[in-house]
Design an enzyme around this catalytic site. Structure first.
Site, PDB file in Angstrom:
ATOM      1  N   ARG A  75     -86.168  68.206  -7.392  1.00  0.00           N
ATOM      2  CA  ARG A  75     -86.274  67.945  -8.711  1.00  0.00           C
ATOM      3  C   ARG A  75     -86.589  66.402  -9.412  1.00  0.00           C
ATOM      4  O   ARG A  75     -86.693  65.738  -8.622  1.00  0.00           O
ATOM      5  CB  ARG A  75     -84.546  67.660  -8.845  1.00  0.00           C
ATOM      6  CG  ARG A  75     -83.912  67.119 -10.190  1.00  0.00           C
ATOM      7  CD  ARG A  75     -82.648  67.243 -10.250  1.00  0.00           C
ATOM      8  NE  ARG A  75     -82.255  66.292 -11.268  1.00  0.00           N
ATOM      9  CZ  ARG A  75     -81.931  65.362 -11.658  1.00  0.00           C
ATOM     10  NH1 ARG A  75     -81.509  64.408 -10.751  1.00  0.00           N
ATOM     11  NH2 ARG A  75     -81.325  64.606 -12.852  1.00  0.00           N
ATOM     12  N   HIS A  96     -84.475  63.546 -18.742  1.00  0.00           N
ATOM     13  CA  HIS A  96     -83.369  62.620 -17.814  1.00  0.00           C
ATOM     14  C   HIS A  96     -84.389  61.008 -19.207  1.00  0.00           C
ATOM     15  O   HIS A  96     -84.734  60.421 -18.170  1.00  0.00           O
ATOM     16  CB  HIS A  96     -84.411  62.540 -16.873  1.00  0.00           C
ATOM     17  CG  HIS A  96     -83.425  61.442 -15.664  1.00  0.00           C
ATOM     18  ND1 HIS A  96     -82.873  62.285 -14.683  1.00  0.00           N
ATOM     19  CD2 HIS A  96     -82.525  60.613 -15.698  1.00  0.00           C
ATOM     20  CE1 HIS A  96     -82.704  60.877 -14.450  1.00  0.00           C
ATOM     21  NE2 HIS A  96     -82.273  59.869 -14.751  1.00  0.00           N
ATOM     22  N   GLU A 103     -77.312  63.876 -17.449  1.00  0.00           N
ATOM     23  CA  GLU A 103     -75.961  63.169 -17.274  1.00  0.00           C
ATOM     24  C   GLU A 103     -76.126  62.986 -18.938  1.00  0.00           C
ATOM     25  O   GLU A 103     -76.177  61.445 -19.386  1.00  0.00           O
ATOM     26  CB  GLU A 103     -76.249  62.080 -16.796  1.00  0.00           C
ATOM     27  CG  GLU A 103     -76.465  62.341 -15.100  1.00  0.00           C
ATOM     28  CD  GLU A 103     -76.238  60.667 -14.614  1.00  0.00           C
ATOM     29  OE1 GLU A 103     -76.027  59.504 -15.126  1.00  0.00           O
ATOM     30  OE2 GLU A 103     -76.473  61.338 -13.586  1.00  0.00           O
ATOM     31  N   ASN A 107     -74.087  64.550  -9.836  1.00  0.00           N
ATOM     32  CA  ASN A 107     -74.723  63.586  -9.879  1.00  0.00           C
ATOM     33  C   ASN A 107     -73.374  62.843  -8.989  1.00  0.00           C
ATOM     34  O   ASN A 107     -72.898  62.438 -10.343  1.00  0.00           O
ATOM     35  CB  ASN A 107     -75.566  62.648 -11.151  1.00  0.00           C
ATOM     36  CG  ASN A 107     -76.965  63.945 -10.998  1.00  0.00           C
ATOM     37  OD1 ASN A 107     -77.220  64.513 -10.191  1.00  0.00           O
ATOM     38  ND2 ASN A 107     -77.644  62.960 -12.131  1.00  0.00           N
ATOM     39  N   TYR A 143     -71.907  59.140  -7.722  1.00  0.00           N
ATOM     40  CA  TYR A 143     -72.250  57.807  -7.361  1.00  0.00           C
ATOM     41  C   TYR A 143     -70.782  57.554  -7.248  1.00  0.00           C
ATOM     42  O   TYR A 143     -70.953  56.733  -5.142  1.00  0.00           O
ATOM     43  CB  TYR A 143     -72.808  57.449  -8.123  1.00  0.00           C
ATOM     44  CG  TYR A 143     -74.480  57.496  -8.017  1.00  0.00           C
ATOM     45  CD1 TYR A 143     -74.892  56.965  -7.638  1.00  0.00           C
ATOM     46  CD2 TYR A 143     -74.848  58.346  -9.168  1.00  0.00           C
ATOM     47  CE1 TYR A 143     -76.295  57.104  -7.377  1.00  0.00           C
ATOM     48  CE2 TYR A 143     -76.133  58.553  -9.350  1.00  0.00           C
ATOM     49  CZ  TYR A 143     -76.823  58.171  -8.572  1.00  0.00           C
ATOM     50  OH  TYR A 143     -78.055  58.810  -8.235  1.00  0.00           O
ATOM     51  N   GLU A 149     -77.962  64.429  -7.252  1.00  0.00           N
ATOM     52  CA  GLU A 149     -77.874  63.255  -7.173  1.00  0.00           C
ATOM     53  C   GLU A 149     -76.694  62.578  -6.253  1.00  0.00           C
ATOM     54  O   GLU A 149     -76.477  62.673  -6.907  1.00  0.00           O
ATOM     55  CB  GLU A 149     -78.296  61.886  -8.294  1.00  0.00           C
ATOM     56  CG  GLU A 149     -79.167  62.293  -9.161  1.00  0.00           C
ATOM     57  CD  GLU A 149     -79.888  60.949 -10.129  1.00  0.00           C
ATOM     58  OE1 GLU A 149     -78.814  60.123 -10.401  1.00  0.00           O
ATOM     59  OE2 GLU A 149     -80.127  61.937 -11.280  1.00  0.00           O
TER      60      GLU A 149
END
Ligand code: FCB
Length: 467
Positions: free
Chosen positions: A103, A147, A192, A315, A317, A375
């Site tokens: 990606r 992005h 995002e 994504n 985290y 991600e």
């Protein structure tokens, strides 16, 4: 304060710094489906460099990073990983790792230097070569159209705070698809949009450095709208594309049992997650923030935003613990985390079970949507040993635990089809510059030499065993 330093402060305040948990054995191995997508992610401004080459226009990150004091160490993406020249080597690394997907993002100002109008063919040629090289090595390209590197010329007209940017994004999407759509089948509209709106247009700690709640809400709504137009444009362009988007979705919990923290967590969740997922997948803003978005919504907007997508990129985290904070942008802010929480070197809590929680919640709320972790990764203070190796065992442990959480979600019926690690390379980590390493390949930013870390070998072995 940037999100990075903010969380680092929280980490030291509430968690005792960066103690690391020991590497634990993965849950049952071998349970990923045979057609599982194993990928690595990057983004244009973070790796490409060559900012003045082949007619590229300026992006908001060029301007932001060249403004003294905004990026740690005065770092810029002028050279970054020099991927614009070393792309073939990077493709070889993907192939060597056994990844079957990659990606990356296209830089809007490389393709349309002033955001609209004249197309820079040399920009398209670069991505064309990259795509062919990937396909030649059995790596499926996953292209993300945005992005965060908006052409500065569009920011000069107000950027995402102005609604007339939305059709321009769709034009850009169409131009890229006309060139690459015969070979690239997986398309993500945004990376995002929530983080971009929050830090770029609300807090001002990311490019373009704009501040205030109204600007943030406008940036959120106009990205949603642009996404709707772009999805329609790409569907009309070709019927064989798999279209989706990528959102930073994190489960939100109140920092304490107080009614105020509960309210703050609901509000934060409604903005961070709901204001991007609900309009797209349900055609409405969540109740807790609907009134604030109402003045921005013109007739037909919600129908435009509410599109069928073929996949959602997640994504992930860490889980978020949110506390009442009346003076903050949303009246809600990151607060205390449970005792015993461990952190990465950037101060983000390590919460692998939050990935399971998020994936199952998405499944429950939005149905059997095709999900990809687009991600997931961790920042640690890596260094090269005298023998030239990088022993990032903390990152290996992090990845192992998150893969185990993903596996559990699949076992419980979640339609998770793939996992992309962030990131293939150490790179320009936004306002943190080059001080934060997330790569599975170490990059020496003086010599630009690439060195695979232990985490690269760990993933390569995992792919071999399970792929
Ligand atoms: C995500 C961004 C990515 C990188 C990682 C660490 O929010 O999409 O570019 O900064 O965080």
């Amino acid at each position: 304060m940037s999100r990075r330093s903010l969380l680092a402060v929280l980490a030291s305040r509430f968690g005792g710094g960066k103690a690391l948990r020991p590497v634990r054995a993965a849950a049952e191995e071998g349970a990923f489906p045979a057609d599982f997508v194993w990928g690595a992610s990057t983004s244009s401004y973070q790796i490409e460099g060559a900012v003045e080459e082949d007619g590229r226009g300026k992006s908001i990150w060029d301007v932001f990073s060249h403004t003294p004091g905004l990026v740690k160490g005065g770092d810029t993406g002028d050279v970054a990983c020099d991927h614009y020249h070393r792309w073939l080597e990077d493709v070889e690394w993907l192939a060597r790792g056994g990844f079957n997907a990659y990606r990356f993002s296209t830089a809007w100002p490389r393709i349309l230097p002033t955001g609209s109008g004249v197309v820079e063919k040399r920009g398209l040629d670069f991505y064309d070569r990259l795509v062919d090289a990937l396909l030649g090595r059995g790596v499926t390209p996953w292209l993300c159209l945005y992005h965060w590197d908006l052409p500065q010329a569009l920011q000069d007209e107000g950027g995402w705070t102005k609604r007339d940017i939305a059709p321009k994004f769709a034009d850009y999407a169409r131009i890229v698809a006309q060139r690459l759509g015969d070979r690239v089948k997986h398309w993500a509209m945004f990376n995002e949009a929530n983080v971009h709106a929050f830090f770029g247009y609300g807090m001002g700690t990311h490019a373009p450095g704009v501040k205030g709640l109204d600007n943030m809400l406008a940036a959120a709504h106009h990205q949603n709208l642009a996404q709707g137009y772009a999805l329609q444009a790409l569907r009309a362009e070709r019927s064989d594309l798999r279209l989706g988007t990528v959102i930073n979705v994190q489960p939100v919990r109140p920092s304490s049992d107080s009614a105020e923290d509960h309210k703050a967590a609901t509000r934060f969740d409604a903005f961070w997650n709901g204001a991007f997922l609900d309009p797209l997948l349900k055609g409405a803003y969540p109740g807790a923030v609907a009134e604030e978005f109402a003045p921005l919504i013109a007739a037909g907007d919600l129908a435009t935003i509410h599109q069928m997508v073929d996949f959602l990129g997640v994504n992930y985290y860490s889980r978020m613990h949110i506390a009442d904070a009346p003076d903050s942008l949303l009246g809600a802010w990151w607060g205390a985390v449970p005792d015993g929480t461990h952190f990465t070197a950037i101060g983000w809590p390590i919460t692998p079970d939050g990935l399971y929680e998020e994936l199952t919640a998405l499944h429950a709320r939005y149905g059997n949507l095709e999900l990809y972790v687009t991600e997931n990764g961790a920042c640690f203070d890596d260094h090269i040993e005298p023998d030239g190796t990088v022993h990032d065992d903390d990152r290996v442990g992090f990845l192992r635990e998150h893969l185990a959480a993903a596996q559990r979600a699949i076992a419980d019926g979640v339609n998770l089809r793939g996992y992309f690690v962030w990131s293939l390379l150490d790179n320009f980590e936004w306002a943190e510059g080059f001080s934060r390493r997330f790569g599975i390949i170490y990059v020496d930013f003086q010599t630009l030499k690439r060195t695979p870390k232990a985490s690269f070998t760990f993933l390569a072995d995992s792919i071999k065993r399970r792929g």
